[in-house]
Write a protein that holds these residues in place. Structure first.
Motif, PDB file in Angstrom:
ATOM      1  N   SER A  95       1.028  -0.914   0.528  1.00  0.00           N
ATOM      2  CA  SER A  95       0.220  -0.258   0.439  1.00  0.00           C
ATOM      3  C   SER A  95       0.764   1.474   0.445  1.00  0.00           C
ATOM      4  CB  SER A  95      -0.991  -0.307   1.005  1.00  0.00           C
ATOM      5  OG  SER A  95      -0.575  -0.164   2.483  1.00  0.00           O
ATOM      6  N   ILE A  96       2.012   1.449   0.321  1.00  0.00           N
ATOM      7  CA  ILE A  96       2.595   2.085   1.210  1.00  0.00           C
ATOM      8  C   ILE A  96       3.596   2.446  -0.241  1.00  0.00           C
ATOM      9  CG2 ILE A  96       4.840   3.190   1.811  1.00  0.00           C
ATOM     10  CD1 ILE A  96       4.646   2.157   4.736  1.00  0.00           C
ATOM     11  N   MET A  97       4.116   1.776  -1.399  1.00  0.00           N
ATOM     12  CA  MET A  97       4.903   1.069  -2.346  1.00  0.00           C
ATOM     13  C   MET A  97       3.890   2.340  -3.534  1.00  0.00           C
ATOM     14  SD  MET A  97       6.062  -2.287  -2.399  1.00  0.00           S
ATOM     15  CE  MET A  97       6.973  -2.342  -4.517  1.00  0.00           C
ATOM     16  N   GLY A  98       2.685   1.651  -3.156  1.00  0.00           N
ATOM     17  CA  GLY A  98       1.518   2.141  -4.234  1.00  0.00           C
ATOM     18  C   GLY A  98       1.411   4.101  -4.179  1.00  0.00           C
ATOM     19  N   ILE A  99       1.155   4.521  -2.731  1.00  0.00           N
ATOM     20  CA  ILE A  99       0.601   6.222  -2.761  1.00  0.00           C
ATOM     21  C   ILE A  99       2.280   6.456  -2.991  1.00  0.00           C
ATOM     22  CG2 ILE A  99       0.590   6.900  -1.005  1.00  0.00           C
ATOM     23  CD1 ILE A  99      -1.309   5.187   0.755  1.00  0.00           C
ATOM     24  N   ILE A 100       2.762   5.773  -2.830  1.00  0.00           N
ATOM     25  CA  ILE A 100       4.667   6.910  -3.029  1.00  0.00           C
ATOM     26  C   ILE A 100       4.909   6.849  -4.270  1.00  0.00           C
ATOM     27  CG2 ILE A 100       6.758   7.314  -2.502  1.00  0.00           C
ATOM     28  CD1 ILE A 100       4.513   8.132  -0.777  1.00  0.00           C
ATOM     29  N   GLY A 101       4.739   5.241  -5.216  1.00  0.00           N
ATOM     30  CA  GLY A 101       5.148   5.566  -6.422  1.00  0.00           C
ATOM     31  C   GLY A 101       4.049   6.619  -7.045  1.00  0.00           C
ATOM     32  N   VAL A 102       2.513   6.107  -7.089  1.00  0.00           N
ATOM     33  CA  VAL A 102       1.768   7.615  -7.423  1.00  0.00           C
ATOM     34  C   VAL A 102       1.726   8.859  -7.102  1.00  0.00           C
ATOM     35  CG1 VAL A 102      -0.730   8.450  -7.365  1.00  0.00           C
ATOM     36  CG2 VAL A 102      -0.087   5.832  -7.651  1.00  0.00           C
ATOM     37  N   LEU A 103       2.426   9.224  -6.513  1.00  0.00           N
ATOM     38  CA  LEU A 103       3.438  10.621  -6.289  1.00  0.00           C
ATOM     39  C   LEU A 103       4.437  11.076  -6.539  1.00  0.00           C
ATOM     40  CD1 LEU A 103       3.147  12.939  -4.407  1.00  0.00           C
ATOM     41  CD2 LEU A 103       4.451  11.877  -2.159  1.00  0.00           C
ATOM     42  N   ALA A 104       5.286  10.082  -7.094  1.00  0.00           N
ATOM     43  CA  ALA A 104       6.359  10.227  -8.007  1.00  0.00           C
ATOM     44  C   ALA A 104       6.401  10.230  -9.207  1.00  0.00           C
ATOM     45  CB  ALA A 104       7.974   8.681  -7.504  1.00  0.00           C
ATOM     46  N   LEU A 105       4.843   9.587  -9.811  1.00  0.00           N
ATOM     47  CA  LEU A 105       5.230   9.216 -10.828  1.00  0.00           C
ATOM     48  C   LEU A 105       3.753  10.959 -11.181  1.00  0.00           C
ATOM     49  CD1 LEU A 105       4.014   8.403 -14.076  1.00  0.00           C
ATOM     50  CD2 LEU A 105       2.062   7.490 -13.098  1.00  0.00           C
ATOM     51  N   LEU A 106       3.405  11.197 -10.498  1.00  0.00           N
ATOM     52  CA  LEU A 106       2.333  12.898 -10.755  1.00  0.00           C
ATOM     53  C   LEU A 106       3.859  13.407 -10.811  1.00  0.00           C
ATOM     54  CD1 LEU A 106      -0.669  12.471  -8.785  1.00  0.00           C
ATOM     55  CD2 LEU A 106      -0.493  12.795 -10.951  1.00  0.00           C
ATOM     56  N   ALA A 107       4.595  13.018 -10.062  1.00  0.00           N
ATOM     57  CA  ALA A 107       6.132  14.478 -10.071  1.00  0.00           C
ATOM     58  C   ALA A 107       6.211  14.654 -11.096  1.00  0.00           C
ATOM     59  CB  ALA A 107       7.158  14.396  -8.622  1.00  0.00           C
ATOM     60  N   ASN A 108       6.834  13.598 -11.515  1.00  0.00           N
ATOM     61  CA  ASN A 108       8.010  12.605 -13.163  1.00  0.00           C
ATOM     62  C   ASN A 108       7.118  14.018 -14.441  1.00  0.00           C
ATOM     63  OD1 ASN A 108      10.066  12.131 -12.251  1.00  0.00           O
ATOM     64  ND2 ASN A 108       9.491   9.923 -11.877  1.00  0.00           N
ATOM     65  N   LEU A 109       5.397  14.142 -14.035  1.00  0.00           N
ATOM     66  CA  LEU A 109       4.285  14.379 -15.069  1.00  0.00           C
ATOM     67  C   LEU A 109       4.848  15.781 -14.952  1.00  0.00           C
ATOM     68  CD1 LEU A 109       1.820  11.979 -14.833  1.00  0.00           C
ATOM     69  CD2 LEU A 109       3.415  12.308 -17.157  1.00  0.00           C
ATOM     70  N   LEU A 110       5.155  16.313 -14.220  1.00  0.00           N
ATOM     71  CA  LEU A 110       4.810  17.571 -13.816  1.00  0.00           C
ATOM     72  C   LEU A 110       6.128  18.183 -14.365  1.00  0.00           C
ATOM     73  CD1 LEU A 110       4.221  20.534 -12.749  1.00  0.00           C
ATOM     74  CD2 LEU A 110       4.525  19.714 -10.677  1.00  0.00           C
ATOM     75  N   CYS A 111       7.467  17.828 -13.857  1.00  0.00           N
ATOM     76  CA  CYS A 111       8.691  17.664 -14.713  1.00  0.00           C
ATOM     77  C   CYS A 111       8.378  17.654 -16.346  1.00  0.00           C
ATOM     78  CB  CYS A 111       9.852  17.017 -14.015  1.00  0.00           C
ATOM     79  SG  CYS A 111      10.423  17.116 -12.223  1.00  0.00           S
ATOM     80  N   LEU A 112       8.172  16.482 -16.763  1.00  0.00           N
ATOM     81  CA  LEU A 112       7.802  16.562 -18.000  1.00  0.00           C
ATOM     82  C   LEU A 112       7.438  17.702 -19.017  1.00  0.00           C
ATOM     83  CD1 LEU A 112       8.838  14.496 -20.043  1.00  0.00           C
ATOM     84  CD2 LEU A 112       6.637  13.579 -20.155  1.00  0.00           C
ATOM     85  N   LEU A 113       6.214  18.036 -18.544  1.00  0.00           N
ATOM     86  CA  LEU A 113       5.553  18.772 -19.086  1.00  0.00           C
ATOM     87  C   LEU A 113       6.147  20.557 -18.769  1.00  0.00           C
ATOM     88  CD1 LEU A 113       2.713  19.889 -19.785  1.00  0.00           C
ATOM     89  CD2 LEU A 113       1.684  20.539 -17.300  1.00  0.00           C
ATOM     90  N   LEU A 114       6.928  20.697 -17.713  1.00  0.00           N
ATOM     91  CA  LEU A 114       7.780  21.632 -17.888  1.00  0.00           C
ATOM     92  C   LEU A 114       8.741  21.833 -18.868  1.00  0.00           C
ATOM     93  CD1 LEU A 114       7.830  22.139 -14.008  1.00  0.00           C
ATOM     94  CD2 LEU A 114       6.893  23.898 -15.034  1.00  0.00           C
ATOM     95  N   LEU A 115       9.906  20.731 -19.266  1.00  0.00           N
ATOM     96  CA  LEU A 115      10.531  21.041 -19.838  1.00  0.00           C
ATOM     97  C   LEU A 115      10.141  20.517 -21.315  1.00  0.00           C
ATOM     98  CD1 LEU A 115      12.671  17.712 -17.009  1.00  0.00           C
ATOM     99  CD2 LEU A 115      13.506  20.585 -17.921  1.00  0.00           C
ATOM    100  N   THR A 116       9.142  20.507 -21.707  1.00  0.00           N
ATOM    101  CA  THR A 116       8.843  20.384 -22.990  1.00  0.00           C
ATOM    102  C   THR A 116       8.594  20.792 -23.580  1.00  0.00           C
ATOM    103  OG1 THR A 116       6.912  18.297 -22.408  1.00  0.00           O
ATOM    104  CG2 THR A 116       7.261  19.387 -24.753  1.00  0.00           C
ATOM    105  N   ARG A 117       8.613  22.516 -22.897  1.00  0.00           N
ATOM    106  CA  ARG A 117       8.994  23.503 -23.829  1.00  0.00           C
ATOM    107  C   ARG A 117       9.886  24.320 -24.640  1.00  0.00           C
ATOM    108  NH1 ARG A 117       6.887  29.158 -21.625  1.00  0.00           N
ATOM    109  NH2 ARG A 117       7.722  30.684 -23.216  1.00  0.00           N
ATOM    110  N   HIS A 118      11.118  23.082 -23.390  1.00  0.00           N
ATOM    111  CA  HIS A 118      12.044  23.554 -23.870  1.00  0.00           C
ATOM    112  C   HIS A 118      13.095  22.581 -24.392  1.00  0.00           C
ATOM    113  CE1 HIS A 118      12.520  27.967 -21.864  1.00  0.00           C
ATOM    114  NE2 HIS A 118      11.357  27.538 -21.147  1.00  0.00           N
ATOM    115  N   ARG A 119      12.750  21.190 -24.702  1.00  0.00           N
ATOM    116  CA  ARG A 119      13.056  20.442 -25.443  1.00  0.00           C
ATOM    117  C   ARG A 119      13.820  20.441 -27.164  1.00  0.00           C
ATOM    118  NH1 ARG A 119       9.010  15.782 -27.481  1.00  0.00           N
ATOM    119  NH2 ARG A 119       7.062  17.317 -28.664  1.00  0.00           N
ATOM    120  N   GLN A 120      13.492  21.539 -27.068  1.00  0.00           N
ATOM    121  CA  GLN A 120      14.241  21.782 -28.808  1.00  0.00           C
ATOM    122  C   GLN A 120      15.381  22.672 -28.688  1.00  0.00           C
ATOM    123  OE1 GLN A 120      13.316  19.287 -31.007  1.00  0.00           O
ATOM    124  NE2 GLN A 120      12.082  19.100 -30.902  1.00  0.00           N
ATOM    125  N   ASP A 121      15.673  23.145 -27.889  1.00  0.00           N
ATOM    126  CA  ASP A 121      15.776  24.658 -27.298  1.00  0.00           C
ATOM    127  C   ASP A 121      17.396  24.081 -27.647  1.00  0.00           C
ATOM    128  OD1 ASP A 121      14.482  25.521 -26.955  1.00  0.00           O
ATOM    129  OD2 ASP A 121      14.619  26.511 -24.220  1.00  0.00           O
TER     130      ASP A 121
END
Length: 205
Positions: free
Chosen positions: A113-139
């Protein structure tokens, strides 16, 4: 006219680097916080996959930190920063492998259960990072590499969630160990690649 054009281009380049730096600082802080959370919870929950994924977060934080450091530096400085990052990544990979051996020896079962909760939190954090970096990926190559790094993290997060589901279904330590060791191997290979490329660049610089 030519001087004015060059000055305008220089100003635009400076603004671009400032925007890149701002995004890199944000994703650096996200990954540093998630590393602390995942590593701490992974140790307490006896989850090797969480611990391994936390090291991936640490590796990303180092990637972003080195990318910030070398925004205005020479190629030799970039190679040196990458080499140091590779060494740190490799040492942490060895640490996770040692923990895997210890968990296999004592047979500690992770808390799904703890693995699942933290796993989802980590996934959301990485999705946010990916979204922020996408604008600059071709720089440039620097920003393209960190975007790819963030994109690959999504795969690791999904692997942790799969491991959590399998642990809950089977009540076995094997899925967690398998994913943790797999992430560690990938982590070590990435570190080896970074060390090799940065060493070659330092020799050529």
């Amino acid at each position: 006219m030519g001087d004015h054009c060059c000055q305008a281009k220089a100003t635009e380049l400076l603004k671009l680097k400032q925007r890149q730096a701002k995004v890199l600082w944000i994703v650096l802080l996200i990954n540093a916080v998630m590393f602390a959370i995942e590593f701490g919870v992974g140790i307490r929950a006896d989850s090797l996959s969480l611990t391994g994924d936390s090291l991936d977060m640490l590796g990303d934080a180092l990637v972003y930190a080195s990318s910030l450091y070398v925004i205005n530096k020479s190629l030799k400085a970039q190679a040196g920063a990458a080499f140091l990052k590779g060494i740190i990544m490799f040492l942490f990979a060895i640490g996770v492998f040692a923990k895997a051996s210890y968990q296999l020896f004592i047979g500690a079962s992770p808390e799904a259960s703890i693995m699942g909760i933290i796993g989802v939190l980590a996934l959301l954090a990485n999705l946010l990072c990916l979204l922020l970096l996408t604008r600059h990926r071709q720089d440039n190559l620097n920003m393209s590499s960190v975007w790819l790094c963030s994109r690959n993290d999504i795969i690791a997060n999904v692997a942790v969630l799969v491991a959590a589901a399998l642990v809950a279904l089977t009540h076995s330590i094997v899925p967690d160990l398998a994913v943790g060791v797999l992430l560690t191997v990938v982590f070590a290979k990435s570190a080896g690649k970074v060390l090799s490329q940065s060493w070659q660049e330092m020799q050529q610089a």
